[in-house]
Design a protein around this motif. Structure first.
Motif, PDB file in Angstrom:
ATOM      1  N   MET A   1      -4.652  14.555 -16.616  1.00 43.30           N
ATOM      2  CA  MET A   1      -4.995  12.599 -16.297  1.00 43.30           C
ATOM      3  C   MET A   1      -3.969  13.015 -17.670  1.00 43.30           C
ATOM      4  O   MET A   1      -4.300  13.700 -18.774  1.00 43.30           O
ATOM      5  N   ALA A   2      -3.430  11.203 -17.289  1.00 50.70           N
ATOM      6  CA  ALA A   2      -2.401  11.660 -19.021  1.00 50.70           C
ATOM      7  C   ALA A   2      -2.526  11.254 -20.175  1.00 50.70           C
ATOM      8  O   ALA A   2      -4.374  10.022 -19.660  1.00 50.70           O
ATOM      9  N   MET A   3      -3.416  11.511 -21.182  1.00 48.09           N
ATOM     10  CA  MET A   3      -3.366  10.573 -21.928  1.00 48.09           C
ATOM     11  C   MET A   3      -3.596   9.250 -22.748  1.00 48.09           C
ATOM     12  O   MET A   3      -1.946   8.642 -21.776  1.00 48.09           O
ATOM     13  N   HIS A   4      -4.253   8.374 -22.516  1.00 45.38           N
ATOM     14  CA  HIS A   4      -3.843   7.447 -22.854  1.00 45.38           C
ATOM     15  C   HIS A   4      -2.710   6.560 -24.345  1.00 45.38           C
ATOM     16  O   HIS A   4      -2.911   7.622 -25.158  1.00 45.38           O
ATOM     17  N   ARG A   5      -1.668   5.780 -24.113  1.00 44.78           N
ATOM     18  CA  ARG A   5      -1.020   5.903 -25.269  1.00 44.78           C
ATOM     19  C   ARG A   5      -1.492   5.387 -26.367  1.00 44.78           C
ATOM     20  O   ARG A   5      -1.056   6.195 -27.890  1.00 44.78           O
ATOM     21  N   ASP A   6      -2.877   4.461 -27.017  1.00 44.03           N
ATOM     22  CA  ASP A   6      -3.198   4.696 -28.251  1.00 44.03           C
ATOM     23  C   ASP A   6      -3.884   6.045 -28.565  1.00 44.03           C
ATOM     24  O   ASP A   6      -3.681   5.970 -29.148  1.00 44.03           O
ATOM     25  N   ALA A   7      -4.663   6.627 -27.734  1.00 44.63           N
ATOM     26  CA  ALA A   7      -5.332   7.879 -27.990  1.00 44.63           C
ATOM     27  C   ALA A   7      -4.210   9.249 -28.243  1.00 44.63           C
ATOM     28  O   ALA A   7      -4.447   9.223 -29.805  1.00 44.63           O
ATOM     29  N   PHE A   8      -2.501   8.506 -27.281  1.00 43.09           N
ATOM     30  CA  PHE A   8      -2.115   9.768 -28.089  1.00 43.09           C
ATOM     31  C   PHE A   8      -1.427   9.636 -29.709  1.00 43.09           C
ATOM     32  O   PHE A   8      -0.922  10.271 -30.587  1.00 43.09           O
ATOM     33  N   LEU A   9      -1.332   7.967 -29.434  1.00 42.45           N
ATOM     34  CA  LEU A   9      -0.412   7.159 -31.099  1.00 42.45           C
ATOM     35  C   LEU A   9      -1.016   8.053 -32.220  1.00 42.45           C
ATOM     36  O   LEU A   9      -0.678   7.539 -32.929  1.00 42.45           O
ATOM     37  N   ASP A  10      -2.438   7.241 -32.041  1.00 42.38           N
ATOM     38  CA  ASP A  10      -3.345   7.130 -33.113  1.00 42.38           C
ATOM     39  C   ASP A  10      -3.948   9.145 -32.978  1.00 42.38           C
ATOM     40  O   ASP A  10      -3.692   9.277 -34.569  1.00 42.38           O
ATOM     41  N   ARG A  11      -3.784  10.373 -32.013  1.00 44.31           N
ATOM     42  CA  ARG A  11      -3.635  11.693 -32.761  1.00 44.31           C
ATOM     43  C   ARG A  11      -2.310  11.777 -33.916  1.00 44.31           C
ATOM     44  O   ARG A  11      -2.590  12.975 -34.832  1.00 44.31           O
ATOM     45  N   GLY A  41      12.836  21.571 -14.519  1.00 44.54           N
ATOM     46  CA  GLY A  41      11.596  21.728 -13.567  1.00 44.54           C
ATOM     47  C   GLY A  41      10.616  21.456 -13.345  1.00 44.54           C
ATOM     48  O   GLY A  41      10.109  19.946 -14.315  1.00 44.54           O
ATOM     49  N   THR A  42       9.639  22.366 -12.876  1.00 39.94           N
ATOM     50  CA  THR A  42       7.939  21.804 -12.889  1.00 39.94           C
ATOM     51  C   THR A  42       7.761  21.336 -14.314  1.00 39.94           C
ATOM     52  O   THR A  42       6.203  20.877 -14.394  1.00 39.94           O
ATOM     53  N   ASP A  43       7.911  22.540 -15.366  1.00 40.15           N
ATOM     54  CA  ASP A  43       7.048  22.442 -16.130  1.00 40.15           C
ATOM     55  C   ASP A  43       7.120  20.704 -17.203  1.00 40.15           C
ATOM     56  O   ASP A  43       6.211  20.805 -18.141  1.00 40.15           O
ATOM     57  N   ARG A  44       8.213  20.185 -16.878  1.00 41.58           N
ATOM     58  CA  ARG A  44       8.623  19.596 -17.435  1.00 41.58           C
ATOM     59  C   ARG A  44       8.156  18.160 -17.393  1.00 41.58           C
ATOM     60  O   ARG A  44       7.467  17.482 -17.947  1.00 41.58           O
ATOM     61  N   THR A  45       7.296  18.539 -16.230  1.00 43.18           N
ATOM     62  CA  THR A  45       7.355  17.143 -15.090  1.00 43.18           C
ATOM     63  C   THR A  45       5.982  17.275 -15.119  1.00 43.18           C
ATOM     64  O   THR A  45       5.319  16.407 -15.769  1.00 43.18           O
ATOM     65  N   GLU A  46       5.491  18.480 -15.624  1.00 43.40           N
ATOM     66  CA  GLU A  46       4.128  18.661 -15.576  1.00 43.40           C
ATOM     67  C   GLU A  46       3.797  18.001 -16.713  1.00 43.40           C
ATOM     68  O   GLU A  46       2.102  17.682 -16.887  1.00 43.40           O
ATOM     69  N   LEU A  47       4.318  18.274 -18.569  1.00 45.09           N
ATOM     70  CA  LEU A  47       3.909  18.029 -19.333  1.00 45.09           C
ATOM     71  C   LEU A  47       4.220  16.561 -19.499  1.00 45.09           C
ATOM     72  O   LEU A  47       3.363  15.294 -19.592  1.00 45.09           O
ATOM     73  N   ALA A  48       5.014  16.155 -18.953  1.00 47.41           N
ATOM     74  CA  ALA A  48       4.950  14.221 -18.401  1.00 47.41           C
ATOM     75  C   ALA A  48       4.266  13.992 -18.005  1.00 47.41           C
ATOM     76  O   ALA A  48       3.965  12.554 -18.380  1.00 47.41           O
ATOM     77  N   ALA A  49       3.348  14.661 -16.366  1.00 43.86           N
ATOM     78  CA  ALA A  49       1.779  14.028 -16.432  1.00 43.86           C
ATOM     79  C   ALA A  49       0.974  13.746 -16.948  1.00 43.86           C
ATOM     80  O   ALA A  49      -0.156  13.351 -16.844  1.00 43.86           O
ATOM     81  N   CYS A  50       1.327  14.838 -18.103  1.00 45.76           N
ATOM     82  CA  CYS A  50       0.158  14.476 -19.117  1.00 45.76           C
ATOM     83  C   CYS A  50       0.139  13.393 -20.586  1.00 45.76           C
ATOM     84  O   CYS A  50      -0.777  13.691 -21.439  1.00 45.76           O
ATOM     85  N   LEU A  51       1.311  13.357 -20.671  1.00 45.56           N
ATOM     86  CA  LEU A  51       1.877  12.272 -21.817  1.00 45.56           C
ATOM     87  C   LEU A  51       1.484  10.455 -21.014  1.00 45.56           C
ATOM     88  O   LEU A  51       1.639  10.177 -19.965  1.00 45.56           O
ATOM     89  N   LEU A  57       8.173   9.369 -19.813  1.00 46.45           N
ATOM     90  CA  LEU A  57       9.648   8.453 -18.870  1.00 46.45           C
ATOM     91  C   LEU A  57      10.756   9.172 -20.741  1.00 46.45           C
ATOM     92  O   LEU A  57      12.316   9.391 -19.672  1.00 46.45           O
ATOM     93  N   ILE A  58      10.440   8.976 -21.479  1.00 49.91           N
ATOM     94  CA  ILE A  58      11.370   9.863 -23.040  1.00 49.91           C
ATOM     95  C   ILE A  58      11.893  11.024 -22.450  1.00 49.91           C
ATOM     96  O   ILE A  58      12.625  11.639 -22.577  1.00 49.91           O
ATOM     97  N   LEU A  59      10.837  11.845 -22.234  1.00 47.19           N
ATOM     98  CA  LEU A  59      10.654  13.433 -21.675  1.00 47.19           C
ATOM     99  C   LEU A  59      11.723  13.188 -20.571  1.00 47.19           C
ATOM    100  O   LEU A  59      12.348  14.413 -20.941  1.00 47.19           O
ATOM    101  N   LEU A  60      11.538  12.562 -19.792  1.00 44.85           N
ATOM    102  CA  LEU A  60      12.428  12.214 -18.528  1.00 44.85           C
ATOM    103  C   LEU A  60      13.640  12.001 -18.568  1.00 44.85           C
ATOM    104  O   LEU A  60      14.986  12.963 -17.446  1.00 44.85           O
ATOM    105  N   ASN A  61      13.708  11.125 -19.318  1.00 42.76           N
ATOM    106  CA  ASN A  61      15.056  10.931 -19.074  1.00 42.76           C
ATOM    107  C   ASN A  61      15.956  11.309 -20.512  1.00 42.76           C
ATOM    108  O   ASN A  61      16.057  10.594 -21.366  1.00 42.76           O
ATOM    109  N   PRO A  62      15.946  12.645 -21.485  1.00 44.06           N
ATOM    110  CA  PRO A  62      16.391  12.715 -22.239  1.00 44.06           C
ATOM    111  C   PRO A  62      18.134  12.470 -22.842  1.00 44.06           C
ATOM    112  O   PRO A  62      18.650  12.185 -22.248  1.00 44.06           O
ATOM    113  N   LEU A  63      17.746  12.857 -24.378  1.00 47.61           N
ATOM    114  CA  LEU A  63      19.097  12.334 -25.058  1.00 47.61           C
ATOM    115  C   LEU A  63      19.071  14.142 -24.013  1.00 47.61           C
ATOM    116  O   LEU A  63      18.995  15.109 -23.986  1.00 47.61           O
ATOM    117  N   GLN A  64      20.859  14.432 -24.540  1.00 50.35           N
ATOM    118  CA  GLN A  64      21.563  15.921 -23.863  1.00 50.35           C
ATOM    119  C   GLN A  64      22.232  16.345 -24.558  1.00 50.35           C
ATOM    120  O   GLN A  64      22.213  16.178 -25.847  1.00 50.35           O
TER     121      GLN A  64
END
Length: 131
Positions: A1-11, A41-51, A57-64
């Motif tokens: 499950m994705a970490m909540h935005r405030d919790a992520f930013l606080d950390r 691949g799926t590793d990037r997608t899995e990480l995105a699902a945790c964030l 969205l930033i992770l999935l639409n990266p700077l090239q």
């Protein structure tokens, strides 16, 4: 499950010893945009699902990235994207964001992410690769 935005930013704010959530957010956006260019691949997608969604969205639409960046060049690129940053402060930014992302991802996914990256990223993620 994705970490909540405030919790992520606080950390990130706590890890990076930032004065404001704005500084933590700015670091998270730059670091995750650069990281996304290095993962596939799926590793990037899995990480995105945790964030939180914003950062997923930033992770999935990266700077090239033209090529995989060594950890040193990744830090340099981060410094270039953050106004007033030095390589030293950028290393701090990268470590704060990636260590919180690694916590959100868990050990197994973090290990797989590190396999996609050039050697030396373990320390930026707050991990030491076991022999």
């Amino acid at each position: 499950m994705a970490m909540h935005r405030d919790a992520f930013l606080d950390r990130v704010q706590e890890r990076g010893a930032y004065d404001t959530a704005y500084e933590a957010d700015r670091a998270a956006r730059v670091v995750l945009a650069l990281l996304g260019a290095h993962l596939v691949g799926t590793d990037r997608t899995e990480l995105a699902a945790c964030l939180p969604e914003t950062y997923a969205l930033i992770l999935l639409n990266p700077l090239q990235a033209a090529e995989p960046l060594s950890p040193e060049r990744f830090v340099r690129a981060t410094a270039a994207w953050i106004d007033g940053a030095t390589e030293e402060t950028a290393k701090w930014d990268v470590g704060a964001v990636l260590s919180v992302a690694a916590e959100a991802a868990g050990e197994d996914l973090t290990r797989r992410l590190l396999l996609q990256l050039p050697p030396g990223y373990e320390l930026l993620f707050g991990h030491v690769r076991a022999g």
